[in-house]
Design an enzyme around this catalytic site. Structure first.
Site, PDB file in Angstrom:
ATOM      1  N   GLU A 218     164.468 109.268   4.556  1.00 42.03           N
ATOM      2  CA  GLU A 218     164.059 108.146   3.722  1.00 42.03           C
ATOM      3  C   GLU A 218     162.950 107.387   4.438  1.00 42.03           C
ATOM      4  O   GLU A 218     162.913 107.339   5.673  1.00 42.03           O
ATOM      5  CB  GLU A 218     165.273 107.223   3.493  1.00 42.03           C
TER       6      GLU A 218
ATOM      7  N   GLU B 122     173.921 112.860  -0.401  1.00 34.11           N
ATOM      8  CA  GLU B 122     174.038 111.958   0.757  1.00 34.11           C
ATOM      9  C   GLU B 122     175.478 112.028   1.258  1.00 34.11           C
ATOM     10  O   GLU B 122     176.407 111.703   0.495  1.00 34.11           O
ATOM     11  CB  GLU B 122     173.698 110.514   0.403  1.00 34.11           C
TER      12      GLU B 122
ATOM     13  N   TYR C  57     179.880 107.992   2.455  1.00 37.22           N
ATOM     14  CA  TYR C  57     179.792 107.737   3.894  1.00 37.22           C
ATOM     15  C   TYR C  57     181.167 107.323   4.378  1.00 37.22           C
ATOM     16  O   TYR C  57     181.920 106.674   3.645  1.00 37.22           O
ATOM     17  CB  TYR C  57     178.779 106.626   4.171  1.00 37.22           C
TER      18      TYR C  57
ATOM     19  N   ASN D 182     167.586 104.176  -1.289  1.00 38.71           N
ATOM     20  CA  ASN D 182     167.305 102.885  -1.924  1.00 38.71           C
ATOM     21  C   ASN D 182     165.808 102.614  -2.008  1.00 38.71           C
ATOM     22  O   ASN D 182     165.332 101.959  -2.936  1.00 38.71           O
ATOM     23  CB  ASN D 182     167.992 101.769  -1.128  1.00 38.71           C
TER      24      ASN D 182
ATOM     25  N   GLN E  11     171.185 110.949   7.558  1.00 43.54           N
ATOM     26  CA  GLN E  11     169.867 111.491   7.284  1.00 43.54           C
ATOM     27  C   GLN E  11     169.506 112.461   8.407  1.00 43.54           C
ATOM     28  O   GLN E  11     170.415 112.933   9.084  1.00 43.54           O
ATOM     29  CB  GLN E  11     168.883 110.347   7.134  1.00 43.54           C
TER      30      GLN E  11
ATOM     31  N   ASN F  29     168.003 107.051  -7.709  1.00 45.05           N
ATOM     32  CA  ASN F  29     168.967 107.021  -6.605  1.00 45.05           C
ATOM     33  C   ASN F  29     169.999 105.930  -6.844  1.00 45.05           C
ATOM     34  O   ASN F  29     169.637 104.780  -7.131  1.00 45.05           O
ATOM     35  CB  ASN F  29     168.235 106.718  -5.291  1.00 45.05           C
ATOM     36  N   GLU F  30     171.260 106.281  -6.732  1.00 44.30           N
ATOM     37  CA  GLU F  30     172.373 105.315  -6.774  1.00 44.30           C
ATOM     38  C   GLU F  30     172.150 104.213  -7.812  1.00 44.30           C
ATOM     39  O   GLU F  30     172.261 103.015  -7.505  1.00 44.30           O
ATOM     40  CB  GLU F  30     172.613 104.718  -5.378  1.00 44.30           C
TER      41      GLU F  30
HETATM   42  O1  AHR Z   1     171.171 106.653   3.534  1.00 43.38           O
HETATM   43  C1  AHR Z   1     171.154 105.254   3.561  1.00 43.38           C
HETATM   44  C2  AHR Z   1     171.344 104.646   2.176  1.00 43.38           C
HETATM   45  O2  AHR Z   1     172.625 104.925   1.717  1.00 43.38           O
HETATM   46  C3  AHR Z   1     170.458 105.206   1.092  1.00 43.38           C
HETATM   47  O3  AHR Z   1     169.227 104.576   1.052  1.00 43.38           O
HETATM   48  C4  AHR Z   1     171.237 104.917  -0.149  1.00 43.38           C
HETATM   49  O4  AHR Z   1     170.987 105.843  -1.171  1.00 43.38           O
HETATM   50  C5  AHR Z   1     172.671 104.907   0.304  1.00 43.38           C
HETATM   51  O5  AHR Z   1     173.343 103.792  -0.127  1.00 43.38           O
END
Ligand code: AHR
Length: 497
Positions: A26, A289, A241, A71, A344, A171-172
């Site tokens: 990113e 992700e 995550y 983001n 990432q 994205n999201e």
């Molecule tokens: O990877 C970090 C962030 O996590 C990304 O920008 C977003 O898509 C997610 O919330």
């Protein structure tokens, strides 16, 4: 502790798509600037890409890299990042509170990917922008020439189209933190319309619709979004995550069961829409992700600075075990999960870390680098539908959890890789598996990561603190493999015909 794995050549999950070992970069923190791109670095090539980072990326063998966000993409104007660098605007970047200089844009990123041997997974801005800008970007990247945007690319020095095949529709978009966040209906409509225009511009592309930003948000979002986009897209995305803020290792090592439940939930929803629509098409999943992310939460940085230290998690041995479990979960769902991106790749929640050129300029591999490299190197084959018989232990997070996790993969040359984590902190496990039906006759290698404190890390000064070792005792006798899996260990057992 005994762990008995049963496999049979007739029972398979499916062929692994190599894009399961994808990653993500990113425009955030030091992922691009001081990460992949640093013209002042002694190893930089003629385009300013760091050679030391490139070498590590190549060891991971990532076949596809998602870009530019995250983001970030939800406020991005892709046109800012093309043409002469001195004319590119500096802009306040609202997702992360920094300044984006636009020194690296689509032209440079696709060039870096080619050097890394990876495809681009391109995300378009459906937050503050919409279908028109998205189709213009497809035209810029993939149209041969003779139109406004394709000729602009040629004028910028890129005669041949980039041929970017995989595109994420935003994205999201379910998250309130997202610039231009949308309701499921709003997003479903705009994504369907963007998809139409993008595919009319280049019918060969594949599209990923935004699913949920985490299992806690999954359900109504996918149901509604898929009603709108089912016929237009090829994949629905999942993000998650994991962290261990309370220091509960047993629970933390069980989060792969949550990932598994998330995958099965999204499949169930997608299949219900398939039936509602009387469709013959199966919706595949893009887990674009996933990672451990919690160490850097709340870390301060200077607002409106350029490329500050952001999201720089320093990964522990414990995190490497979790990443190993998550990789096995993705592999075991390879019939539906076709793409996945470790989020990432460099500096930002990443397996690869760097120092800025002016501060020493070193690059090194974090603990999580190794399970990812192993899975990418030895996990490209057919996942076998194994059954494991082993003790369980109780966790506060997900209840009873198998003490051992395994994933057997049959490779093209007839050899078999068995990935395994022993979650137990108390006992070694003895893994046994009859591989006679596959003609397996010998153990080739048994790689182990074990024996470290849970909080052990690699640093620039001590980059080899937590590394794997081919010290395992796997052996094959009369086709039966046996191997000792040390307590709290990551194992890669390679057996040959
Ligand atoms: O990877 C970090 C962030 O996590 C990304 O920008 C977003 O898509 C997610 O919330």
């Amino acid at each position: 502790m005994q762990a008995k794995l049963t496999v049979h050549p007739a029972y398979t999950v499916g062929q692994v798509d190599k894009r399961l070992f994808g990653s993500f970069i990113e425009q955030l923190g030091r992922a691009v600037y001081h990460g992949i791109y640093e013209p002042d670095h002694p190893t930089a090539d003629e385009e300013g890409f760091r050679g030391d980072v490139m070498d590590l990326v190549k060891k991971l063998g990532v076949p596809i890299v998602r870009w530019p966000g995250g983001n970030f993409v939800s406020g991005y104007r892709w046109e800012d990042g093309i043409g002469p660098r001195e004319r590119r605007p500096r802009r306040p970047e609202l997702a992360w509170g920094v300044i984006e200089t636009n020194e690296v844009g689509v032209d440079e990123f696709q060039s870096w990917c080619k050097k890394a041997g990876a495809e681009v997974m391109m995300a378009v801005n459906l937050g503050t922008r919409g279908p028109d800008d998205a189709r213009n970007l497809v035209e810029y990247c993939n149209f041969k020439g003779g139109t406004y945007y394709s000729d602009l690319r040629r004028a910028n020095g890129f005669e041949e189209p980039f041929g970017i095949k995989t595109w994420c529709l935003g994205n999201e978009m379910d998250g309130s933190w997202q610039m231009g966040a949308k309701t499921a209906t709003e997003y479903g409509r705009i994504a369907a319309e963007a998809a139409k225009l993008m595919k009319w511009t280049d019918p060969s592309i594949e599209l990923v619709a935004c699913g949920s930003s985490g299992i806690g948000m999954c359900g109504d979002w996918e149901l509604e979004v898929l009603r709108h986009v089912y016929d237009h897209v090829n994949y629905i995305s999942l993000h998650s995550y994991y962290g261990n803020p309370s220091g509960d290792t047993d629970s933390f090592l069980s989060v792969s069961l949550e990932m598994d439940r998330f995958i099965h939930s999204v499949c169930a929803i997608a299949d219900s829409i398939k039936q509602v629509k009387r469709s013959k098409k199966t919706m595949y999943l893009s887990y674009d992700e996933w990672n451990v992310w919690f160490h850097s939460h709340g870390a301060p940085f200077e607002k409106w600075s350029v490329a500050p230290h952001q999201l720089e998690d320093v990964y522990t041995f414990e995190d490497a075990l979790v990443v190993g479990c998550l990789l096995m979960t993705l592999l075991k769902n390879c019939d539906r999960v076709k793409m996945a991106c470790l989020a990432q790749l460099v500096n930002v929640i990443a397996p690869i870390m760097t120092e800025n050129a002016g501060e020493g300029g070193r690059a090194w591999a974090q603990t999580i680098f190794y399970p990812f490299m192993h899975a990418s190197s030895y996990g490209r084959g057919i996942v076998l539908d194994g059954r494991l018989d082993c003790p369980t232990y109780d966790t506060t997070r997900v209840g009873a959890v198998p003490a051992v996790e395994t994933c057997p993969v049959l490779l093209g040359d007839g050899s078999i890789t068995i990935f395994a984590v022993n979650r137990s902190g108390q006992s070694e496990a003895v893994l046994e598996c009859d591989l006679g039906a596959f003609g397996i006759a010998r153990a080739v290698e048994h790689i182990v990561m074990a024996g470290h404190p849970m909080d052990a890390v690699n640093t620039a000064d001590n980059p080899m603190n937590v590394v794997p070792d081919s010290c395992g005792n796997a052996a094959v006798k009369n086709g039966v493999l046996s191997a000792a899996l040390p307590a709290r260990s990551w194992n890669v057992i390679r057996a040959g015909v």
